[in-house]
Scaffold this motif. Structure first.
Motif, PDB file in Angstrom:
ATOM      1  N   ASN A   1       0.847  -1.099  -0.265  1.00 31.17           N
ATOM      2  CA  ASN A   1       0.290   0.134  -0.199  1.00 31.17           C
ATOM      3  C   ASN A   1       0.909   0.924   0.027  1.00 31.17           C
ATOM      4  OD1 ASN A   1      -3.339  -0.962   0.197  1.00 31.17           O
ATOM      5  ND2 ASN A   1      -1.941  -2.439   1.869  1.00 31.17           N
ATOM      6  N   LEU A   2       0.731   2.195  -0.393  1.00 36.39           N
ATOM      7  CA  LEU A   2       1.426   3.147  -1.305  1.00 36.39           C
ATOM      8  C   LEU A   2       0.450   4.750  -1.789  1.00 36.39           C
ATOM      9  CD1 LEU A   2       4.155   3.704  -1.987  1.00 36.39           C
ATOM     10  CD2 LEU A   2       4.521   3.438  -3.649  1.00 36.39           C
ATOM     11  N   SER A   3       1.011   5.754  -1.286  1.00 35.41           N
ATOM     12  CA  SER A   3       0.437   6.597  -1.371  1.00 35.41           C
ATOM     13  C   SER A   3       1.498   8.182  -1.706  1.00 35.41           C
ATOM     14  CB  SER A   3      -1.109   7.035  -0.562  1.00 35.41           C
ATOM     15  OG  SER A   3      -1.296   8.499  -0.725  1.00 35.41           O
ATOM     16  N   VAL A   4       1.329   8.495  -2.637  1.00 40.04           N
ATOM     17  CA  VAL A   4       2.807   9.482  -2.784  1.00 40.04           C
ATOM     18  C   VAL A   4       1.702  11.220  -3.636  1.00 40.04           C
ATOM     19  CG1 VAL A   4       4.412  10.330  -3.667  1.00 40.04           C
ATOM     20  CG2 VAL A   4       3.489   7.727  -3.452  1.00 40.04           C
ATOM     21  N   GLU A   5       1.545  12.186  -2.723  1.00 36.90           N
ATOM     22  CA  GLU A   5       2.131  12.993  -2.678  1.00 36.90           C
ATOM     23  C   GLU A   5       1.874  13.776  -3.462  1.00 36.90           C
ATOM     24  OE1 GLU A   5      -2.366  14.053  -0.568  1.00 36.90           O
ATOM     25  OE2 GLU A   5      -2.019  12.605   0.038  1.00 36.90           O
TER      26      GLU A   5
END
Lengths: 335, 268
Positions: B23-27
Motif C-alpha cells: 500500500n502506497l500513496s504519494v502526494e
C-alpha cells in the motif's frame, strides 16, 4: 548541411543512377542513340528507332535498373529498421528468417516445376513471410524477453530453412534443377521485367512507406522495451508495424532478386557514417543509398564479365572495399 | 488527492511471488524513497506503476484513476521514468535523446514538432547540459548520461517522475549533482518523485534540506514501514533489512541546521 539539399540528394541520387545505368551494358549502344531511344519512348513517337534498341533500353535495361533500385532500397531500409528495433547493429534484413524462407520457397518451386517460373516468386514470397511468422510464434513460447526470443526464433527458423534448402539441392536433378536453385540463391536481376516491378512492387511499396512514416518511432523503440513503454509507446502496435513493414519490403525484394547478402547489413552502416544515427534521416538515407548501390553493382556485373555475374557475389566483392575505404575516410564517424 | 496510489498490490512472476499487500500513496510535491535490499522487488514495483507489468491483485491509481484504463501514451503524460542502467546502443545526439521524451505528444507517423523540439531543448537546459546538445550521447560520462535521462523525463512534462537508483555508478560529485537536481525539481517545480535507492542517506539528505520526504522500507515481499526518514531509518530497521549494525549520527551545518546520516559499522 541544408535540410532541403539532403532531401534533394536522397530523392535525386537513385534516379540519376538509374538514368546512368541505361548507358551501360555488354551490347554497345552510343550515348546519342540511348538518348534518342529514350526521347522517342517518352514522346511515344514512331520516329524510326530500330526495334533492337527500343527493346534493349526500354524492355531490358530500364526495368532492370528500376527493379535493382527497388530491391537495394528495400533490403537496406529493412536492415536499418531491424537494427534500430533490435538495438543490434549486426542484424540485417534476413534476421527473422525471411531470406532463408524465401530461398527454400524458390528451391521448392524449382523442384516442383523443374525451372524458375512465375510460381517461384509466389513461393519465395510466401515462404519468406511464413519464416517470419514462425519466428514470431517461437518468440511467443516464452514471454519474458520477447525481443531476444524473436531474434532467437529468427535464428532457429533460418537454420531450419537453410537445412531444407540443402535438402532441396540434394534432392534436385543435377542438370536442370540444381543449377537453377544455386543461381537463384546467388541473386540476380537478369530477368527483370515490368511485370516483376508491378507485382513485387506492391509489398515493397507498402513496406517502404510504412517504415518511412514510422521512422522517428524507431528511435524511441531503440531505447529498449521498458523505456520505450515509459515514453508512451504502444510496443505491440509499433514493433508489429516495424516488423511487418520490414518483412514486406525484404520479402518483396528477395522474391524477385534471389538472396542478396551484404546490402541489408552494411548499407545502413554506411548511411550512418554519412548522415548519423537519427532514424529520421537514416531511414530515407539507407533507402536511397541501398538503391544506388545495388544498381551500380549490377552495372559492374554487366560490364566485367561476358556472362552474368550473380549479384550476391558482387555486392560483397564491391561493397567490402568500399566499406573499408569509408571507415578510413570517416574514422568510423557514426560510431 | 494522491497522484500515485497502490492499493493492496500483489505481483508474482508465474508462481514466484515478488511482493504482496503493498500500500502506497504519494502526494503532490513530495519525494518517496523506496529502500530495500537487492532483489526485494523495488524495480518490479516500479515496473507495475509504469504499466510494464500488471498487478495480479489489488490496483494502482494514477491521479485517482485506475491505471489499467490508461494507454501507454496517456500514462506517459502523468508519469515519466529515469532508468537505472540505460544501455547506450546507437550514438544518437544528446538532443535527439531528450526529444524522445515528446513521444507521447507526437503522432505515430510524425516527428517532434518545432514546439516539441523547443521543449526538449528547454529540458536539457534545465539540467545544465544544453552545451552538449549535438554531442553523441555515447561519449558522455556516467553522470552526464544520467542527467540526459533526467532531461528526457522532464521533457515529458509529467507531474510525477519515477527513478530507479538514479545515482547508481556515479561518482561523489555527480551523485550530489543529481540529488540537487531532484531537490530543485521537487521544491521549485512542484514535481513529485518516486525513487528507488540503495542509500538511506539520500532520504536523510532530502529531509535535511526540508523537503517533504517519506521512505518505504521494502523487505521480504512487503513494506515493513512507511514514514519520514527520521522515523523509519533507524538502527533496528537497518538490522532487519540488511542485517548490518549501523549508527545514526546528528551534526550541525550552519546554513542547514540539524542534519542526520546513518553509517554502517559492520555486518551481523
Amino acid at each position: 548541411m541544408n535540410k532541403k539539399i539532403i532531401i534533394l540528394i536522397v530523392f535525386a541520387a537513385p534516379l540519376l543512377v538509374i538514368f546512368l545505368s541505361l548507358f551501360i551494358g555488354r551490347y554497345p549502344v552510343s550515348i546519342a542513340r540511348v538518348l534518342q531511344v529514350l526521347w522517342s519512348g517518352i514522346t511515344a513517337s514512331t520516329w524510326g528507332q530500330p526495334d533492337v534498341y527500343n527493346t534493349l533500353i526500354w524492355q531490358i535495361r530500364m526495368p532492370r535498373a528500376i527493379l535493382g533500385a527497388m530491391v537495394g532500397g528495400c533490403l537496406a531500409i529493412s536492415g536499418a529498421a531491424f537494427q534500430g528495433l533490435f538495438r543490434n547493429p549486426l542484424v540485417s534484413s534476413g534476421i527473422l528468417g525471411v531470406s532463408a524462407g524465401a530461398g527454400f520457397g524458390a528451391a521448392l518451386s524449382i523442384l516442383i516445376f523443374h525451372s524458375v517460373t512465375g510460381a517461384t516468386y509466389v513461393f519465395a514470397f510466401a515462404f519468406g513471410l511464413l519464416a517470419v511468422f514462425l519466428s514470431y510464434l517461437i518468440s511467443k513460447i516464452y514471454n519474458s524477453s520477447p525481443t531476444i526470443m524473436l531474434v532467437l526464433g529468427g535464428v532457429i527458423v533460418g537454420s531450419i530453412f537453410s537445412a531444407l534448402i540443402s535438402f532441396a539441392k540434394y534432392a534436385a536433378d543435377p542438370y536442370e534443377e540444381l543449377p537453377a536453385i544455386v543461381f537463384w540463391l546467388m541473386g540476380s536481376l537478369a530477368s527483370s521485367s515490368y511485370k516483376d516491378i508491378l507485382v513485387a512492387g506492391i509489398p515493397m511499396f507498402i513496406g517502404i512507406s510504412g517504415l518511412v512514416l514510422i521512422r522517428w518511432r524507431i528511435n524511441v523503440l531503440s531505447m529498449g522495451d521498458r523505456e520505450a513503454h515509459a515514453l508512451g509507446i504502444n510496443l505491440v502496435v509499433d514493433k508489429g508495424l516495424v516488423i511487418v513493414c520490414s518483412t514486406l519490403a525484404a520479402a518483396g525484394a528477395v522474391c524477385v532478386s534471389g538472396v542478396i547478402g551484404w546490402v541489408g547489413l552494411v548499407i545502413p552502416h554506411i548511411a550512418r557514417m554519412i548522415v548519423g544515427n537519427d532514424n529520421r534521416v537514416l531511414i530515407p538515407a539507407s533507402l536511397s543509398l541501398g538503391a544506388c548501390f545495388l544498381v551500380l553493382v549490377d552495372d559492374v556485373g554487366r560490364i566485367i564479365t561476358g556472362a552474368e555475374m550473380p549479384l550476391g557475389i558482387l555486392t560483397s566483392l564491391v561493397g567490402a572495399p568500399f566499406f573499408i575505404w569509408l571507415l578510413k575516410k570517416t574514422k568510423a564517424g557514426g560510431w | 488527492m494522491a497522484l500515485v496510489e497502490v492499493i493492496d498490490g500483489v505481483f508474482a512472476y508465474n508462481k514466484n511471488r515478488i511482493f504482496t499487500n503493498i500500500n502506497l500513496s504519494v502526494e503532490k510535491g513530495e519525494i518517496l524513497c523506496l529502500l530495500g535490499p537487492n532483489g526485494c522487488g523495488k524495480t518490479t514495483l516500479i515496473d507495475c506503476i509504469l504499466g510494464m507489468h500488471m498487478l495480479n491483485d489489488g490496483k494502482i491509481l494514477i491521479n485517482g484513476l485506475d491505471a489499467k484504463k490508461f494507454h501507454p501514451g496517456e500514462l506517459a503524460k502523468y508519469v515519466a521514468y529515469v532508468p537505472q542502467n540505460h544501455e547506450r546502443t546507437f550514438p544518437y545526439k544528446v538532443l535527439d535523446i531528450v526529444q524522445m521524451g515528446r513521444a507521447a505528444y507526437t503522432g505515430r507517423f510524425s516527428s517532434p514538432s518545432q514546439q516539441d523540439q523547443d521543449i526538449a531543448a528547454e529540458a536539457l537546459a534545465m539540467v545544465g547540459l544544453i552545451k552538449l546538445k549535438d554531442r553523441p550521447y555515447t561519449q558522455l560520462s556516467g553522470g552526464e548520461g544520467q542527467l540526459v535521462m533526467l532531461a528526457r523525463a522532464l521533457a515529458q512534462q509529467t507531474p510525477v517522475i519515477i527513478m530507479d537508483e538514479p545515482t547508481a555508478h556515479l561518482d561523489f560529485k555527480h551523485e550530489m549533482l543529481v540529488l540537487e537536481m531532484i531537490l530543485d525539481l521537487v521544491r521549485n517545480r512542484e514535481l513529485t518523485v518516486i525513487m528507488a535507492t540503495h542509500f538511506p542517506n539520500h532520504a536523510f539528505w532530502f529531509e535535511n534540506n526540508a523537503l517533504k520526504t517519506r521512505v518505504a522500507l521494502m523487505h521480504e515481499e512487503h513494506f515493513v514501514e512507511v514514514g519520514p526518514p527520521m522515523d523509519v531509518i533507524c538502527e533496528k530497521n537497518m538490522r532487519l533489512l540488511y542485517n548490518i549494525d549501523t549508527r545514526l549520527l546528528s551534526f550541525r551545518v550552519n546554513e542547514l541546521g540539524e542534519m542526520h546520516q546513518i553509517v554502517p559499522v559492520k555486518t551481523l
